[in-house]
Design a protein around this motif. Sequence first.
Motif, PDB file in Angstrom:
ATOM      1  N   VAL A 163      -5.152   5.989  -2.172  1.00 53.40           N
ATOM      2  CA  VAL A 163      -4.214   4.892  -1.928  1.00 53.40           C
ATOM      3  C   VAL A 163      -3.964   4.144  -3.227  1.00 53.40           C
ATOM      4  CG1 VAL A 163      -3.855   2.735  -0.649  1.00 53.40           C
ATOM      5  CG2 VAL A 163      -5.076   4.605   0.423  1.00 53.40           C
ATOM      6  N   LYS A 164      -2.709   3.746  -3.430  1.00 45.82           N
ATOM      7  CA  LYS A 164      -2.360   2.837  -4.516  1.00 45.82           C
ATOM      8  C   LYS A 164      -2.002   1.502  -3.869  1.00 45.82           C
ATOM      9  CE  LYS A 164      -0.114   6.355  -7.323  1.00 45.82           C
ATOM     10  NZ  LYS A 164       1.165   6.731  -7.920  1.00 45.82           N
ATOM     11  N   SER A 165      -2.279   0.402  -4.557  1.00 41.03           N
ATOM     12  CA  SER A 165      -1.946  -0.898  -3.982  1.00 41.03           C
ATOM     13  C   SER A 165      -1.500  -1.856  -5.065  1.00 41.03           C
ATOM     14  CB  SER A 165      -3.139  -1.491  -3.235  1.00 41.03           C
ATOM     15  OG  SER A 165      -4.097  -1.948  -4.148  1.00 41.03           O
ATOM     16  N   LYS A 166      -0.796  -2.883  -4.626  1.00 39.64           N
ATOM     17  CA  LYS A 166      -0.351  -3.951  -5.514  1.00 39.64           C
ATOM     18  C   LYS A 166      -0.443  -5.258  -4.745  1.00 39.64           C
ATOM     19  CE  LYS A 166       1.595  -5.974  -8.989  1.00 39.64           C
ATOM     20  NZ  LYS A 166       0.820  -6.257 -10.165  1.00 39.64           N
ATOM     21  N   VAL A 167      -1.131  -6.232  -5.333  1.00 45.44           N
ATOM     22  CA  VAL A 167      -1.228  -7.565  -4.736  1.00 45.44           C
ATOM     23  C   VAL A 167      -0.186  -8.443  -5.408  1.00 45.44           C
ATOM     24  CG1 VAL A 167      -2.699  -9.575  -4.371  1.00 45.44           C
ATOM     25  CG2 VAL A 167      -3.684  -7.291  -4.287  1.00 45.44           C
ATOM     26  N   VAL A 168       0.673  -9.052  -4.592  1.00 41.61           N
ATOM     27  CA  VAL A 168       1.718  -9.938  -5.098  1.00 41.61           C
ATOM     28  C   VAL A 168       1.433 -11.333  -4.562  1.00 41.61           C
ATOM     29  CG1 VAL A 168       4.185 -10.398  -5.127  1.00 41.61           C
ATOM     30  CG2 VAL A 168       3.374  -8.059  -5.121  1.00 41.61           C
ATOM     31  N   GLY A 169       1.436 -12.303  -5.434  1.00 39.09           N
ATOM     32  CA  GLY A 169       1.165 -13.672  -5.020  1.00 39.09           C
ATOM     33  C   GLY A 169      -0.272 -14.044  -5.331  1.00 39.09           C
ATOM     34  N   SER A 170      -0.849 -14.846  -4.476  1.00 39.37           N
ATOM     35  CA  SER A 170      -2.203 -15.351  -4.693  1.00 39.37           C
ATOM     36  C   SER A 170      -3.225 -14.223  -4.679  1.00 39.37           C
ATOM     37  CB  SER A 170      -2.556 -16.356  -3.600  1.00 39.37           C
ATOM     38  OG  SER A 170      -3.905 -16.721  -3.705  1.00 39.37           O
TER      39      SER A 170
ATOM     40  N   MET B 166      -8.604   6.036  -5.505  1.00 41.52           N
ATOM     41  CA  MET B 166      -8.232   4.675  -5.130  1.00 41.52           C
ATOM     42  C   MET B 166      -7.776   3.898  -6.366  1.00 41.52           C
ATOM     43  SD  MET B 166      -8.500   3.082  -2.098  1.00 41.52           S
ATOM     44  CE  MET B 166      -9.884   3.733  -1.243  1.00 41.52           C
ATOM     45  N   LYS B 167      -6.521   3.452  -6.358  1.00 41.04           N
ATOM     46  CA  LYS B 167      -5.992   2.621  -7.431  1.00 41.04           C
ATOM     47  C   LYS B 167      -5.718   1.249  -6.822  1.00 41.04           C
ATOM     48  CE  LYS B 167      -5.535   5.921 -10.491  1.00 41.04           C
ATOM     49  NZ  LYS B 167      -6.131   6.007 -11.753  1.00 41.04           N
ATOM     50  N   ALA B 168      -6.735   0.409  -6.829  1.00 41.72           N
ATOM     51  CA  ALA B 168      -6.620  -0.894  -6.179  1.00 41.72           C
ATOM     52  C   ALA B 168      -7.637  -1.842  -6.795  1.00 41.72           C
ATOM     53  CB  ALA B 168      -6.879  -0.753  -4.677  1.00 41.72           C
TER      54      ALA B 168
ATOM     55  N   LEU C 130       0.844  -1.185   0.000  1.00 47.46           N
ATOM     56  CA  LEU C 130       0.000   0.000   0.000  1.00 47.46           C
ATOM     57  C   LEU C 130       0.882   1.238   0.000  1.00 47.46           C
ATOM     58  CD1 LEU C 130      -2.527  -1.032   2.807  1.00 47.46           C
ATOM     59  CD2 LEU C 130      -2.876  -1.167   0.338  1.00 47.46           C
ATOM     60  N   TRP C 131       0.566   2.195  -0.888  1.00 51.36           N
ATOM     61  CA  TRP C 131       1.298   3.452  -0.969  1.00 51.36           C
ATOM     62  C   TRP C 131       0.317   4.603  -0.873  1.00 51.36           C
ATOM     63  CZ3 TRP C 131       2.170  -0.300  -4.802  1.00 51.36           C
ATOM     64  CH2 TRP C 131       3.423  -0.893  -4.776  1.00 51.36           C
ATOM     65  N   PRO C 132       0.731   5.717  -0.246  1.00 49.35           N
ATOM     66  CA  PRO C 132      -0.123   6.899  -0.298  1.00 49.35           C
ATOM     67  C   PRO C 132      -0.097   7.478  -1.703  1.00 49.35           C
ATOM     68  CG  PRO C 132       1.924   7.386   0.849  1.00 49.35           C
ATOM     69  CD  PRO C 132       1.923   5.916   0.565  1.00 49.35           C
TER      70      PRO C 132
END
Length: 75
Positions: free
Chosen positions: A31-38, A13-15, A4-6
């Motif tokens: 907030v910006k987010s990135k899901v890594v993995g499952s 919201m970029k998620a 999660l990044w501000p």
Amino acid sequence: MVYLWPASTATGMKAGRIVQTILHLAGFKNVKSKVVGSRNPHNTDKAVFKALNAIETPRDVQEKLGATVVETYLL
């Protein structure tokens, strides 16, 4: 794992759908987010809550370092 990044004020919201829903209910706006993995919804839920619990406020950093921290942002 969820990162999660501000984001800047006008970004919004970029998620993904699941992360966006949880952060919206928690009151976050930019907030910006990135899901890594499952990307399984159950695993993503757990990872988002783990990431939210790991967030340190300026007051937490101040107590940990013993120095004065000036708040330069608002959530």
